[in-house]
Write an enzyme that holds these catalytic residues in place. Structure first.
Site, PDB file in Angstrom:
ATOM      1  N   ASP A   1       0.819  -1.216   0.000  1.00 50.35           N
ATOM      2  CA  ASP A   1       0.000   0.000   0.000  1.00 50.35           C
ATOM      3  C   ASP A   1       0.853   1.265   0.000  1.00 50.35           C
ATOM      4  O   ASP A   1       2.066   1.224   0.198  1.00 50.35           O
ATOM      5  CB  ASP A   1      -0.975   0.004   1.192  1.00 50.35           C
ATOM      6  CG  ASP A   1      -0.315  -0.415   2.512  1.00 50.35           C
ATOM      7  OD1 ASP A   1       0.933  -0.398   2.588  1.00 50.35           O
ATOM      8  OD2 ASP A   1      -1.043  -0.746   3.451  1.00 50.35           O
TER       9      ASP A   1
ATOM     10  N   GLU B   1      -9.410  -2.157   5.239  1.00 46.60           N
ATOM     11  CA  GLU B   1      -9.997  -1.828   6.522  1.00 46.60           C
ATOM     12  C   GLU B   1     -11.232  -2.690   6.773  1.00 46.60           C
ATOM     13  O   GLU B   1     -11.802  -3.270   5.850  1.00 46.60           O
ATOM     14  CB  GLU B   1     -10.382  -0.337   6.523  1.00 46.60           C
ATOM     15  CG  GLU B   1      -9.203   0.603   6.317  1.00 46.60           C
ATOM     16  CD  GLU B   1      -8.313   0.751   7.542  1.00 46.60           C
ATOM     17  OE1 GLU B   1      -7.750  -0.271   7.993  1.00 46.60           O
ATOM     18  OE2 GLU B   1      -8.152   1.874   8.035  1.00 46.60           O
TER      19      GLU B   1
ATOM     20  N   HIS C   1      -6.845  -4.899  10.117  1.00 45.24           N
ATOM     21  CA  HIS C   1      -6.595  -4.666   8.693  1.00 45.24           C
ATOM     22  C   HIS C   1      -5.310  -5.358   8.240  1.00 45.24           C
ATOM     23  O   HIS C   1      -4.391  -5.593   9.024  1.00 45.24           O
ATOM     24  CB  HIS C   1      -6.600  -3.176   8.335  1.00 45.24           C
ATOM     25  CG  HIS C   1      -5.416  -2.368   8.777  1.00 45.24           C
ATOM     26  ND1 HIS C   1      -5.420  -0.995   8.781  1.00 45.24           N
ATOM     27  CD2 HIS C   1      -4.188  -2.723   9.222  1.00 45.24           C
ATOM     28  CE1 HIS C   1      -4.250  -0.552   9.190  1.00 45.24           C
ATOM     29  NE2 HIS C   1      -3.483  -1.575   9.471  1.00 45.24           N
TER      30      HIS C   1
ATOM     31  N   ASN D   1      -7.085  -2.958  14.238  1.00 46.31           N
ATOM     32  CA  ASN D   1      -8.478  -3.187  13.827  1.00 46.31           C
ATOM     33  C   ASN D   1      -8.607  -4.401  12.898  1.00 46.31           C
ATOM     34  O   ASN D   1      -9.660  -4.642  12.332  1.00 46.31           O
ATOM     35  CB  ASN D   1      -9.048  -1.928  13.149  1.00 46.31           C
ATOM     36  CG  ASN D   1      -8.303  -1.571  11.878  1.00 46.31           C
ATOM     37  OD1 ASN D   1      -7.402  -2.284  11.451  1.00 46.31           O
ATOM     38  ND2 ASN D   1      -8.683  -0.467  11.261  1.00 46.31           N
TER      39      ASN D   1
HETATM   40  P1  PGA Z   1       2.292  -1.786  12.922  1.00 47.12           P
HETATM   41  O1  PGA Z   1       1.189  -1.756  11.803  1.00 47.12           O
HETATM   42  O2  PGA Z   1       3.266  -2.822  12.522  1.00 47.12           O
HETATM   43  O3  PGA Z   1       2.870  -0.397  12.905  1.00 47.12           O
HETATM   44  O4  PGA Z   1       1.578  -2.108  14.199  1.00 47.12           O
HETATM   45  C1  PGA Z   1       0.655  -2.965  11.355  1.00 47.12           C
HETATM   46  C2  PGA Z   1      -0.349  -2.693  10.292  1.00 47.12           C
HETATM   47  O5  PGA Z   1      -1.070  -1.675  10.403  1.00 47.12           O
HETATM   48  O6  PGA Z   1      -0.425  -3.481   9.348  1.00 47.12           O
END
Ligand code: PGA
Length: 244
Positions: free
Chosen positions: A67, A143, A138, A136
């Site tokens: 992304d 999302e 994702h 969350n």
């Molecule tokens: P993080 O993010 O490794 O900074 O916790 C994980 C994600 O959002 O895929």
């Protein structure tokens, strides 16, 4: 689904880096799907260390990232292109033209999404996809509550994601509200998935993703259906799952 438990973040990073490096050694022209965020940083730093010891050769590897934020240029310090250049690409011998991310600056984002899907197809699909998981649930910027079957698309970032990412910006208003993300379909079509998870704050969402119902409200739960998933997580992240 294979679950590999590590003691802590450093152990998780080394074990996951071992799996990525095995892929690179066995299949030097692999297409590797890459992720950003805090969790994979240790994996990238370990890969760079092994590259410097002459144990790894990235010259034929191709990469596709999950992304990119909409509206951030590659030079912006919070863009994922910048993150990848800083944390991996500039420190190994991968040709820059073999590294791919969605173009967050594309005005015609629909055309850009189509281009990205076609690129993944033209590369022959993804051999190994590295994933993190958001609080969350994702994966990439897929999302909660979006349909599972989407190809690369533009998303409106969820409030929880914006809050989680505010730490990297001066304030919440600066966090981009949109991103381009590879869809669940391309992720699920990857031949292998490697999910890295660290910390007690991820324990509940990891439990729901691995053991809960497969539902768009926890996008990562879809990987229960993938035939070749390895989860490398530390003890804290596995705190709500019984491995016996
Ligand atoms: P993080 O993010 O490794 O900074 O916790 C994980 C994600 O959002 O895929």
């Amino acid at each position: 689904m294979k679950i590999i438990q590590a003691k802590d973040y450093a152990g998780m990073s080394r074990k996951a880096a071992n799996i990525v490096s095995a892929q690179i050694i066995l299949f030097p022209n692999s297409v590797i799907g890459l992720a950003t965020g805090s969790t994979p940083l240790g994996v990238y730093h370990q890969l760079v260390e092994w590259y410097r010891k002459d144990d790894l050769d990235f010259s034929k590897i191709r990469t596709v990232n999950l992304d990119e934020y909409s509206g951030l240029s590659p030079e912006h310090e919070q863009s994922y292109r910048y993150y990848m250049n800083q944390n991996l690409f500039r420190d190994v011998n991968i040709p820059m033209e073999s590294t791919h991310l969605p173009n967050g600056m594309a005005q015609d984002y629909e055309a850009e999404c189509k281009r990205y899907d076609q690129l993944i197809t033209d590369l022959g699909g993804i051999d190994l996809q590295l994933l993190g998981i958001g609080h969350n649930g994702h994966i990439g910027f897929n999302e909660p509550d979006q349909a599972f079957d989407k190809t690369t698309h533009r998303v409106i970032l969820n409030q929880r994601t914006i809050e989680a990412n505010t730490r990297f910006f001066r304030n919440k208003e600066e966090v981009p509200k949109y991103a381009l993300t590879m869809g669940i379909k391309a992720i699920m079509q990857a031949r292998k998935i490697l999910l890295v998870v660290s910390g007690a704050d991820k324990a509940e969402i990891l439990r729901r993703a691995m053991m809960g119902p497969i539902t768009p409200s926890v996008p990562a739960s879809i990987i229960q259906l993938h035939p070749d998933v390895t989860i490398v997580a530390d003890e804290a992240a596995l705190g709500r799952i019984s491995l016996s």
